[in-house]
Motif scaffolding. Structure first.
Motif, PDB file in Angstrom:
ATOM      1  N   UNK A 177      -0.631  23.009   8.745  1.00  0.00           N
ATOM      2  CA  UNK A 177      -1.568  24.088   8.399  1.00  0.00           C
ATOM      3  C   UNK A 177      -0.821  25.285   7.825  1.00  0.00           C
ATOM      4  N   UNK A 178       0.376  25.535   8.303  1.00  0.00           N
ATOM      5  CA  UNK A 178       1.166  26.641   7.762  1.00  0.00           C
ATOM      6  C   UNK A 178       1.627  26.354   6.342  1.00  0.00           C
ATOM      7  N   UNK A 179       1.894  25.085   6.031  1.00  0.00           N
ATOM      8  CA  UNK A 179       2.238  24.722   4.652  1.00  0.00           C
ATOM      9  C   UNK A 179       1.070  25.060   3.725  1.00  0.00           C
ATOM     10  N   UNK A 180      -0.149  24.773   4.182  1.00  0.00           N
ATOM     11  CA  UNK A 180      -1.338  25.101   3.398  1.00  0.00           C
ATOM     12  C   UNK A 180      -1.455  26.604   3.177  1.00  0.00           C
ATOM     13  N   UNK A 181      -1.157  27.378   4.218  1.00  0.00           N
ATOM     14  CA  UNK A 181      -1.236  28.836   4.109  1.00  0.00           C
ATOM     15  C   UNK A 181      -0.156  29.373   3.177  1.00  0.00           C
ATOM     16  N   UNK A 182       1.033  28.789   3.226  1.00  0.00           N
ATOM     17  CA  UNK A 182       2.102  29.200   2.313  1.00  0.00           C
ATOM     18  C   UNK A 182       1.666  28.998   0.866  1.00  0.00           C
ATOM     19  N   UNK A 183       1.027  27.865   0.589  1.00  0.00           N
ATOM     20  CA  UNK A 183       0.501  27.606  -0.760  1.00  0.00           C
ATOM     21  C   UNK A 183      -0.590  28.604  -1.113  1.00  0.00           C
ATOM     22  N   UNK A 184      -1.453  28.905  -0.145  1.00  0.00           N
ATOM     23  CA  UNK A 184      -2.551  29.849  -0.369  1.00  0.00           C
ATOM     24  C   UNK A 184      -2.016  31.237  -0.714  1.00  0.00           C
ATOM     25  N   UNK A 185      -0.988  31.672  -0.003  1.00  0.00           N
ATOM     26  CA  UNK A 185      -0.412  32.990  -0.262  1.00  0.00           C
ATOM     27  C   UNK A 185       0.298  33.033  -1.618  1.00  0.00           C
ATOM     28  N   UNK A 186       0.942  31.928  -1.981  1.00  0.00           N
ATOM     29  CA  UNK A 186       1.600  31.869  -3.292  1.00  0.00           C
ATOM     30  C   UNK A 186       0.568  31.990  -4.412  1.00  0.00           C
ATOM     31  N   UNK A 187      -0.568  31.326  -4.230  1.00  0.00           N
ATOM     32  CA  UNK A 187      -1.648  31.423  -5.214  1.00  0.00           C
ATOM     33  C   UNK A 187      -2.183  32.844  -5.292  1.00  0.00           C
ATOM     34  N   UNK A 188      -2.350  33.476  -4.131  1.00  0.00           N
ATOM     35  CA  UNK A 188      -2.835  34.856  -4.101  1.00  0.00           C
ATOM     36  C   UNK A 188      -1.865  35.793  -4.820  1.00  0.00           C
ATOM     37  N   UNK A 189      -0.558  35.609  -4.569  1.00  0.00           N
ATOM     38  CA  UNK A 189       0.450  36.455  -5.224  1.00  0.00           C
ATOM     39  C   UNK A 189       0.389  36.301  -6.741  1.00  0.00           C
ATOM     40  N   UNK A 190       0.202  35.056  -7.205  1.00  0.00           N
ATOM     41  CA  UNK A 190       0.109  34.814  -8.646  1.00  0.00           C
ATOM     42  C   UNK A 190      -1.157  35.432  -9.213  1.00  0.00           C
ATOM     43  N   UNK A 191      -2.269  35.266  -8.521  1.00  0.00           N
ATOM     44  CA  UNK A 191      -3.540  35.832  -8.985  1.00  0.00           C
ATOM     45  C   UNK A 191      -3.468  37.358  -9.050  1.00  0.00           C
ATOM     46  N   UNK A 192      -2.758  37.968  -8.111  1.00  0.00           N
ATOM     47  CA  UNK A 192      -2.634  39.419  -8.100  1.00  0.00           C
ATOM     48  C   UNK A 192      -1.863  39.920  -9.307  1.00  0.00           C
ATOM     49  N   UNK A 193      -0.855  39.152  -9.733  1.00  0.00           N
ATOM     50  CA  UNK A 193      -0.101  39.542 -10.927  1.00  0.00           C
ATOM     51  C   UNK A 193      -0.944  39.366 -12.191  1.00  0.00           C
ATOM     52  N   UNK A 194      -1.770  38.334 -12.200  1.00  0.00           N
ATOM     53  CA  UNK A 194      -2.612  38.072 -13.368  1.00  0.00           C
ATOM     54  C   UNK A 194      -3.768  39.055 -13.474  1.00  0.00           C
ATOM     55  N   UNK A 195      -4.272  39.495 -12.304  1.00  0.00           N
ATOM     56  CA  UNK A 195      -5.423  40.398 -12.274  1.00  0.00           C
ATOM     57  C   UNK A 195      -5.064  41.626 -11.440  1.00  0.00           C
ATOM     58  N   UNK A 196      -4.227  42.460 -11.994  1.00  0.00           N
ATOM     59  CA  UNK A 196      -3.702  43.612 -11.254  1.00  0.00           C
ATOM     60  C   UNK A 196      -4.803  44.525 -10.731  1.00  0.00           C
ATOM     61  N   UNK A 197      -5.882  44.665 -11.482  1.00  0.00           N
ATOM     62  CA  UNK A 197      -6.961  45.567 -11.067  1.00  0.00           C
ATOM     63  C   UNK A 197      -7.685  45.046  -9.830  1.00  0.00           C
ATOM     64  N   UNK A 198      -7.555  43.757  -9.546  1.00  0.00           N
ATOM     65  CA  UNK A 198      -8.222  43.152  -8.385  1.00  0.00           C
ATOM     66  C   UNK A 198      -7.223  42.805  -7.282  1.00  0.00           C
TER      67      UNK A 198
END
Length: 218
Positions: A177-198
């Motif tokens: 489950x922690x591996x899944x969360x690590x992937x989830x956080x990596x996706x969030x970090x990437x999305x934050x860079x792509x959509x800085x305003x959000x």
């Protein structure tokens, strides 16, 4: 901002939090002057301790360079001995709250961090580091290491005030489950860079998702 940009008697100057690339450049600039190298493990920790304020980061680097003068290479011990946390407000309650399943704490502390001007990406980075530590610790416990030994060991040493919530987190999450969360956080970090305003919305949503997931122990 738009009003100031259009006005003849005002100036708008863009100010943004340091990115990972900015911090890398700043570190290289300051250490090059002192003819110092930085060990790879020391670099990873140093990056996590900088970034909230450019002048504070620069001052910490100069203090570190003075401490390591003549050594040639800055080690992890040097960083942990000298550098203060110049990255942001204390983020432990946000991160620990998420992994312990305390959504209310995440919401209140995340809001405080945003009001204080903390960049959301810094919080997600802290969550990524904690997820990696929890995964490593969960694997050790699965192999027979007592949870108490995991909580007492490691470097840097876990502060006593965090141990109750971290212990809950270790009970909440298995290694898969922690591996899944690590992937989830990596996706969030990437999305934050792509959509800085959000970035704030994306970061808070990811942390609240972890908190909700912590309640499901199956």
């Amino acid at each position: 901002r738009k009003i100031c940009e259009r006005a003849k008697n005002a100036v708008a100057i863009g100010c943004y939090p340091d990115t990972e690339r900015d911090l890398t450049k700043l570190i290289e600039e300051e250490l090059r002057v002192s003819n110092l190298r930085l060990a790879s493990d020391a670099r990873a920790v140093l990056m996590s301790l900088l970034g909230g304020d450019r002048m504070a980061s620069r001052n910490e680097l100069r203090k570190l360079a003075l401490f390591a003068h003549g050594k040639g290479e800055i080690t992890l011990d040097d960083v942990m001995t000298v550098v203060s946390d110049a990255s942001e407000l204390k983020l432990d309650p946000i991160v620990d709250g998420a992994f312990a399943g305390n959504a209310a704490l995440v919401e209140s502390e995340f809001t405080k961090a945003m009001v204080a001007g903390t960049y959301p990406g810094v919080i997600i980075s802290a969550a990524q580091r904690q997820a990696a530590w929890l995964h490593k610790s969960a694997l050790a416990i699965a192999d027979g290491t007592p949870a108490s030994a995991v909580l007492e060991g490691g470097f840097p040493r876990l502060h006593f005030s965090r141990k109750p919530m971290v212990e809950i987190a270790l009970r909440n999450f298995t290694p898969p489950r922690l591996v899944t969360i690590i992937d989830q956080l990596a996706t969030a970090a990437l999305d934050m860079r792509k959509q800085a305003s959000l970035a704030a919305v994306i970061g808070q949503r990811a942390l609240l998702s972890i908190a909700a997931n912590a309640k499901r122990r199956g």
